[in-house]
Design an enzyme around this catalytic site. Structure first.
Site, PDB file in Angstrom:
ATOM      1  N   HIS A 128       0.489  -3.218  -0.438  1.00 32.34           N
ATOM      2  CA  HIS A 128       0.364  -4.096   0.714  1.00 32.34           C
ATOM      3  C   HIS A 128      -0.784  -3.596   1.580  1.00 32.34           C
ATOM      4  O   HIS A 128      -1.358  -2.524   1.333  1.00 32.34           O
ATOM      5  CB  HIS A 128       1.670  -4.156   1.506  1.00 32.34           C
ATOM      6  CG  HIS A 128       2.672  -5.111   0.926  1.00 32.34           C
ATOM      7  ND1 HIS A 128       2.432  -6.464   0.833  1.00 32.34           N
ATOM      8  CD2 HIS A 128       3.905  -4.905   0.392  1.00 32.34           C
ATOM      9  CE1 HIS A 128       3.477  -7.059   0.278  1.00 32.34           C
ATOM     10  NE2 HIS A 128       4.379  -6.141  -0.010  1.00 32.34           N
ATOM     11  N   ASP A 158      -5.643  -7.367   4.869  1.00 33.11           N
ATOM     12  CA  ASP A 158      -5.461  -8.679   4.251  1.00 33.11           C
ATOM     13  C   ASP A 158      -6.544  -9.680   4.631  1.00 33.11           C
ATOM     14  O   ASP A 158      -7.139 -10.324   3.768  1.00 33.11           O
ATOM     15  CB  ASP A 158      -4.101  -9.262   4.659  1.00 33.11           C
ATOM     16  CG  ASP A 158      -2.949  -8.682   3.861  1.00 33.11           C
ATOM     17  OD1 ASP A 158      -3.197  -7.914   2.912  1.00 33.11           O
ATOM     18  OD2 ASP A 158      -1.792  -8.987   4.192  1.00 33.11           O
TER      19      ASP A 158
END
Length: 374
Positions: A128, A158
């Site tokens: 992540h 991200d």
């Protein structure tokens, strides 16, 4: 509307950075068709509040059904771009990898969004945002002296290291394809993008002006005149008075006498004076003091907070009853705009497949390859 008007994008639905990248492409004017599994996937909330899915129509298809794969390849044949965010090899196993797609459309730009990239020892492992930042060194940079690294939500990895680099790569490949007549694969890895974002600091470290220790440098709260200070109402003001003339304005408006800022040994005392001074008034009072000045002092506002400058520019807008960020950047002739609200999975299946020229749409529904939302 938008500079990408006429560009068609097929999005194989995922989470996080790939949808955000497709949101950007849609707001730039591209027609983006999101292909979602029936019933949808992992979500942060109800479909109408999944704002990263705004701006495009949604088609629900069962990609385990060969008829659905054939239909997607029909969509690809008429598209300029495909974006997928699966683990490496998943698209190939579905029959939608670059080779299969380029066979039906040699000019296709095939955008791939992953955390670790398409190859390397970690390519097949889960991860992540926080993991990609950790390995790239970006996470090590963030935090105060003597404290642990601080996690910047999932904005830096991200969306900055992932989505924005994917969009840059896709746009560059589109330009190249128009000249060469050939598409290519864009491998956008968050770990690469996060590392690339540290370029300036890597140079500063090599030159000796940036230290590895967190919170000891000019731009990481090491300098007392580049930090945040608590106000009397337990809110915060951000101070970024780096240049001498801005610093002088800061001190003038605070109405204080301070030690020489160029004497690093006096920085603890300078920080103490600034801390005590900002604690004497509320955030609103300090905002009024510094309003319109060049002291580089700003109130720390909550998410989607109100400010006259943001209101004047329309930085946040109300759309479909939800306060959200307006499209950016801005264009003088071909403005971006908010169009479709976030759609339910399969909300536009029949209409979109028909509009894109997919054959035997009724048979897709009969076989279960496609699903129309109620």
């Amino acid at each position: 509307m938008g500079p990408l008007d006429g560009v068609r994008v097929v999005e194989l639905a995922g989470i996080g950075p790939a949808p955000f990248a497709c949101m950007l492409l849609a707001e730039l004017g591209a027609e983006v068709l999101r292909i979602e599994r029936p019933g949808g996937g992992l979500a942060m909330g109800p479909p109408e509040l999944e704002l990263v899915n705004r701006g495009r129509r949604n088609v629900a298809m069962d990609l385990k059904n060969p008829a659905a794969i054939d239909a997607v390849l029909q969509l690809v044949a008429g598209a300029d771009v495909l974006v997928e965010g699966f683990r490496p090899g998943v698209a190939e196993r579905l029959g939608l990898g670059p080779e299969a797609c380029h066979e039906v459309n040699p000019k296709l730009v095939y955008g791939r969004m992953t955390g670790w990239g398409q190859d390397g020892p970690l390519a097949q492992t889960a991860g992540h945002d926080i993991d990609y930042l950790a390995l790239s060194g970006a996470l090590h940079l963030i935090g105060r002296a003597g404290g642990p690294p601080q996690v910047p939500a999932n904005l830096l990895g991200d969306f900055a290291g992932g989505s924005l680099y994917l969009v840059v790569g896709v746009l560059a490949a589109l330009v190249e394809a128009r000249g060469s007549g050939q598409g290519q694969v864009v491998d956008a890895a968050i770990v690469d993008g996060a590392a690339h974002l540290t370029t300036m600091l890597l140079g500063a470290q090599a030159g000796g002006s940036w230290k590895q220790e967190r919170g000891t440098n000019l731009l990481d709260t090491g300098a007392p005149f580049y930090d945040v200070y608590e106000t009397a109402d337990s809110q915060y003001m951000a101070v970024g008075a780096l240049e001498p003339q801005f610093y002088d304005e800061l001190i003038r408006l605070l109405g204080i006498t301070v030690p020489d800022r160029y004497d690093l040994a006096s920085w603890p005392e300078l920080r103490k004076v600034l801390t005590e001074t900002f604690a004497q008034r509320t955030r609103a009072e300090w905002t009024e003091v510094f309003d319109g000045s060049d002291a580089c002092v700003s109130p720390v506002l909550p998410l989607a907070g109100e400010h006259p400058h943001l209101a004047a520019r329309g930085t946040f807008v109300e759309k479909d009853g939800v306060r959200q960020a307006a499209p950016t950047p801005r264009f003088s002739r071909t403005p971006s705009q908010l169009t479709e609200p976030p759609a339910r999975p399969g909300q536009h299946t029949r209409a979109a497949l028909t509009d894109w020229g997919v054959a035997d749409v009724d048979e897709l529904f009969r076989s279960g390859a496609a699903v129309q939302a109620d």
